[in-house]
Design a protein around this motif. Structure first.
Motif, PDB file in Angstrom:
ATOM      1  N   HIS A  20     -44.546 -29.233 -40.817  1.00  0.00           N
ATOM      2  CA  HIS A  20     -43.659 -28.064 -40.839  1.00  0.00           C
ATOM      3  C   HIS A  20     -42.453 -28.275 -39.937  1.00  0.00           C
ATOM      4  CE1 HIS A  20     -42.338 -23.940 -41.022  1.00  0.00           C
ATOM      5  NE2 HIS A  20     -42.588 -23.745 -39.734  1.00  0.00           N
ATOM      6  N   ARG A  43     -41.215 -31.173 -38.923  1.00  0.00           N
ATOM      7  CA  ARG A  43     -40.402 -32.265 -39.470  1.00  0.00           C
ATOM      8  C   ARG A  43     -39.527 -31.788 -40.629  1.00  0.00           C
ATOM      9  NH1 ARG A  43     -40.994 -36.294 -43.485  1.00  0.00           N
ATOM     10  NH2 ARG A  43     -39.997 -38.259 -42.914  1.00  0.00           N
ATOM     11  N   GLN A  44     -40.023 -30.837 -41.410  1.00  0.00           N
ATOM     12  CA  GLN A  44     -39.274 -30.358 -42.563  1.00  0.00           C
ATOM     13  C   GLN A  44     -38.059 -29.526 -42.169  1.00  0.00           C
ATOM     14  OE1 GLN A  44     -41.495 -27.889 -45.266  1.00  0.00           O
ATOM     15  NE2 GLN A  44     -39.907 -27.916 -46.828  1.00  0.00           N
ATOM     16  N   HIS A  45     -38.167 -28.774 -41.078  1.00  0.00           N
ATOM     17  CA  HIS A  45     -37.132 -27.776 -40.795  1.00  0.00           C
ATOM     18  C   HIS A  45     -36.296 -28.041 -39.549  1.00  0.00           C
ATOM     19  CE1 HIS A  45     -38.363 -25.173 -44.062  1.00  0.00           C
ATOM     20  NE2 HIS A  45     -39.616 -25.299 -43.674  1.00  0.00           N
ATOM     21  N   ARG A  63     -35.045 -27.248 -48.827  1.00  0.00           N
ATOM     22  CA  ARG A  63     -36.063 -28.247 -49.159  1.00  0.00           C
ATOM     23  C   ARG A  63     -36.397 -29.108 -47.949  1.00  0.00           C
ATOM     24  NH1 ARG A  63     -32.438 -29.638 -54.037  1.00  0.00           N
ATOM     25  NH2 ARG A  63     -32.818 -27.866 -55.392  1.00  0.00           N
ATOM     26  N   GLY A  64     -35.736 -28.846 -46.827  1.00  0.00           N
ATOM     27  CA  GLY A  64     -36.093 -29.540 -45.605  1.00  0.00           C
ATOM     28  C   GLY A  64     -35.055 -30.535 -45.170  1.00  0.00           C
ATOM     29  N   ALA A  77     -36.022 -33.501 -43.335  1.00  0.00           N
ATOM     30  CA  ALA A  77     -36.946 -34.453 -42.718  1.00  0.00           C
ATOM     31  C   ALA A  77     -36.230 -35.664 -42.150  1.00  0.00           C
ATOM     32  CB  ALA A  77     -37.994 -34.904 -43.735  1.00  0.00           C
TER      33      ALA A  77
END
Length: 352
Positions: free
Chosen positions: A124, A126-128, A333-334, A336
């Motif tokens: 979570h 890493r995505q945002h 969509r992030g 990362a």
């Protein structure tokens, strides 16, 4: 519903009422039930299994968790007005309280549970959070480089704050998409009003806005050899259909999003009045000899054909908006692998 709430033991009614009319409501109610079950499991753990130091602190956390779950439950169950959905107030109340409850659950959780959640929490974060955010970097160290057996209270707090920062950024991403969608819909309404006003003007005073050409062998109008009150309406309808068709070629390549914010729909709606207006304005320019050599069309079919061309040309106007919409969707969509601006702490995770 209005009579549904947590009972005296702090437990939600099961099943959670009838099916609601929104996907986000079902997701919120499911998370409430899941988190309440986890909370009940934590409550049954012995003091030795928990890193919370005192019973008083645990009771404070318990009240906070149940309070946030109650607020989220009520927000997801109650009927809301259309303006609440437009500005996202109801959604924000439900999701922000769920994320606050989740943060409190992590503080209240036994250490084995927290350690088991580290891969999920790192995904979570890493995505945002962007690559250069220090909270993400420290979280990575904890998730992969540090011996989990040596986690202390400062490490736990760092994990929680990193998750909260990622959740805050996720909420901002969805808010940006929602605001962009609302702007598109407002613009579409304004463009529709202008297109209707032009059509009404042409209907009431056809001589003012007639789109007729004068080739050497006579006069040619969209509907025949003389201007009629429906000429503008005909041109705008043809332009609208052509604009919708040309816009569909871009929309078929656009990836959707699980947020269900309807951004592709807002883009499609905008193309309709834009196509109507570009068809009308394009022919006005031709009639005014703005395009050399194309000032005198010979038949009504040629006028309609050019209306099709100008209606499809709306993609030149809305193409930049389409690309901006795709960029906005990519943000949720992030990030990362994308550096960027660090997010500030705050509650919330989930879709709007």
């Amino acid at each position: 519903m209005a009579d549904e709430s947590f009972n005296s033991r702090g437990e939600p009614p099961f099943p959670l009422g009838q099916q609601t009319n929104r996907a986000w409501r079902e997701q919120a109610l499911t998370r409430v039930a899941e988190m309440k079950a986890i909370f009940d499991w934590f409550s049954g753990q012995s003091m030795d299994d928990n890193h919370v130091p005192t019973a008083t602190t645990r009771q404070t956390f318990d009240h906070a968790i149940l309070g946030h779950l109650e607020a989220a439950f009520q927000a997801a169950r109650r009927n809301s007005h259309w303006w609440d959905m437009k500005n996202g107030a109801v959604i924000e109340r439900a999701m922000s309280n769920l994320d606050a409850a989740e943060a409190m659950l992590l503080r209240r959780a036994p250490l084995p549970y927290l350690k088991g959640q580290l891969p999920h929490l790192w995904a979570h974060v890493r995505q945002h959070l962007p690559v250069n955010d220090p909270r993400r970097q420290y979280m990575q160290n904890i998730a992969f480089l540090k011996n989990h057996e040596n986690l202390d209270d400062s490490d736990v707090e760092l994990v929680i704050q990193s998750v909260r920062a990622a959740s805050s950024e996720a909420r901002r991403e969805f808010t940006r998409v929602r605001n962009f969608r609302n702007t598109l819909l407002s613009t579409a309404v304004l463009m529709t009003f202008i297109a209707v006003a032009v059509a009404v003007w042409g209907l009431l005073r056809p001589d003012d806005l007639n789109i007729c050409f004068n080739p050497p062998d006579g006069r040619v109008c969209p509907s025949g050899n003389a201007p009629v009150s429906t000429d503008i309406m005909l041109l705008e309808f043809v332009g609208m259909v052509s604009g919708a068709l040309s816009g569909s070629f871009f929309l078929r390549h656009m990836r959707g999003t699980s947020s269900r914010l309807g951004l592709p729909v807002a883009l499609a709606v905008l193309k309709l009045p834009t196509g109507a207006l570009t068809a009308f304005l394009g022919l006005v320019l031709m009639r005014g000899e703005f395009v050399p050599g194309l000032s005198n069309l010979d038949t009504s079919a040629q006028i309609i054909a050019w209306a099709v061309v100008f209606g499809a040309a709306q993609q030149l106007v809305t193409g930049l908006i389409d690309r901006q919409a795709d960029t906005v969707l990519k943000q949720i969509r992030g990030k990362a692998d994308s550096p960027g601006t660090a997010a500030s702490d705050g509650p919330t995770r989930g879709s709007a």
